[in-house]
Design an enzyme around this catalytic site. Structure first.
Site, short mmCIF file in Angstrom:
data_model
loop_
_atom_site.label_atom_id
_atom_site.label_comp_id
_atom_site.label_asym_id
_atom_site.label_seq_id
_atom_site.Cartn_x
_atom_site.Cartn_y
_atom_site.Cartn_z
N LEU A 37 -6.68 46.29 60.24
CA LEU A 37 -7.71 45.27 59.99
C LEU A 37 -7.04 43.91 59.88
CD1 LEU A 37 -9.86 46.89 57.12
CD2 LEU A 37 -10.55 46.60 59.51
N HIS A 38 -7.57 42.93 60.60
CA HIS A 38 -7.05 41.58 60.42
C HIS A 38 -8.05 40.48 60.76
CE1 HIS A 38 -6.57 41.80 64.79
NE2 HIS A 38 -6.43 40.49 64.78
#
Length: 383
Positions: free
Chosen positions: A222-223
């Site tokens: 996740l980013h």
């Protein structure tokens, strides 16, 4: 007569993986000279330097050392830093890959100075103009002279936007070139492969997650701002991931921006959700290649999981890579944490906890895209 010189632009982590096959193809072809320009967009060792070593990329010929700040600041700094090198070298072409700020900044700089631009991974469209990457890729395509595409939808987008057929070349995907090359290295079991496996094991040991890979497990990345910048969204996602981890242990290499958000909110991981440091490419590949399920908001992992036949849930409301849904293993899950959890559990029920073994790679995803690109550039620049 001197060989035509081209600039290869690297800025962020995905760029390095896409440039490595181009460097190998340029060396094998031998008709073009090249310089590797590193803008510095990803500059720390965990996100940049180590990739040059493990991907077989040479040290950059030029390091612009531009990083930090907002999109406008970063783009402007890269343009200012790159311009003198274009003026000094007068390259025959500037080759940019992907859709990060470095891609657009160097394409704009080169084109304004009369240097032709080649865009590798052109034509991808999510339709989401809130994503900086969507703006970067559309603007880069608008000024590029060569448009090298990875899938049929990309070529269709470009033609609808008015680009002539002679500029569009369907070549396959350099990311898949790199994936297959690196898999071959891991399967060879040589010292480099053993080193990658050892690095993956060390990360698991440090996180107390070694037992997690004894059976089926999943991988999370996740980013993107939509998932990590809003405190309520990130907290709800972590809760859903924790619930899923009770059914399927999850390995979560945490991007620096994501870790910063987690620490600011005081969020901790649930049992079975193992937070790892960012991993170099090959140790990470050594982990996720065996995963039962991948949950990601990354563009590259959507494609790589399709290439290996691993089920993938994309935690976004759209994708610029529809071939991974139409022909591959990808499903768009959206960003609602409750829906993501429901789809993940349903996917696990459907596959019975075992990885998908059916591999249906899209056309031209055969490991030879970089060779096609170099052949086309050499033909045009020498012709």
């Amino acid at each position: 007569m001197a060989a035509p010189l081209i600039h290869l632009i690297a800025g962020a982590r995905p760029n390095f993986m896409k440039l490595a096959p181009l460097v190998r193809a340029l060396r094998a072809d031998g008709r073009l000279a090249w310089k590797l320009i590193h803008t510095g967009q990803h500059h720390d060792a965990a996100m940049s330097g180590v990739f040059f070593d493990e991907l077989g990329l040479p040290a950059p010929d030029v390091s612009l050392d531009c990083h930090g700040g907002g999109h406008a600041q970063l783009t402007a700094r890269i343009m200012q830093a790159y311009e003198p090198h274009v003026i000094a070298d007068r390259p025959a072409a500037c080759v940019v890959v992907g859709d990060v700020d470095s891609t657009l900044a160097c394409a704009l700089t080169a084109r304004k100075l009369g240097v032709p631009v080649a865009h590798v991974e052109a034509g991808l469209r999510s339709g989401d103009m809130t994503m900086p990457e969507e703006i970067n890729r559309r603007a880069t395509d608008a000024i590029a002279d060569w448009l090298f595409t990875t899938e049929p939808s990309a070529a269709a987008h470009l033609r609808r936007e008015g680009h002539p057929d002679e500029r569009v070349a369907e070549v396959g995907h350099v990311m898949v070139d790199n994936l297959l090359f690196q898999l071959g290295r891991l399967d060879a079991g040589d010292a480099d492969a053993q080193s990658a496996e050892a690095a993956a094991k060390a990360a698991l040991d440090a996180a107390g997650a070694s037992d997690a890979i004894a059976g089926p497990f999943g991988v999370v990345t996740l980013h993107r701002p939509a998932n990590v910048d809003d405190p309520a969204q990130l907290a709800a996602l972590m809760q859903s991931l924790g619930t899923l981890a009770a059914r399927l242990p999850l390995l979560f290499p945490v991007h620096p921006r994501t870790r910063t958000r987690l620490e600011a909110l005081g969020l901790t991981s649930a049992p079975g959700l193992h937070l790892l440091p960012p991993l170099p490419y090959r140790p990470f590949l050594a982990l996720w290649r065996r995963a039962t399920l991948v949950l990601t908001d990354s563009g590259g992992l959507q494609e790589e999981t399709t290439a290996l036949g691993i089920p993938c849930l994309t935690l976004r409301d759209n994708t610029e890579r529809p071939v991974t849904v139409d022909l591959g293993t990808n499903q768009i899950a959206g960003t609602d944490p409750a829906r993501i959890l429901a789809l993940a559990l349903r996917r696990l029920d459907a596959i019975g906890g075992q990885p998908n073994v059916e591999v249906r790679r899209p056309p031209l995803w055969d490991g030879h895209a970089a060779g096609r690109i170099v052949s086309r550039l050499a033909r045009d620049l020498l012709g």
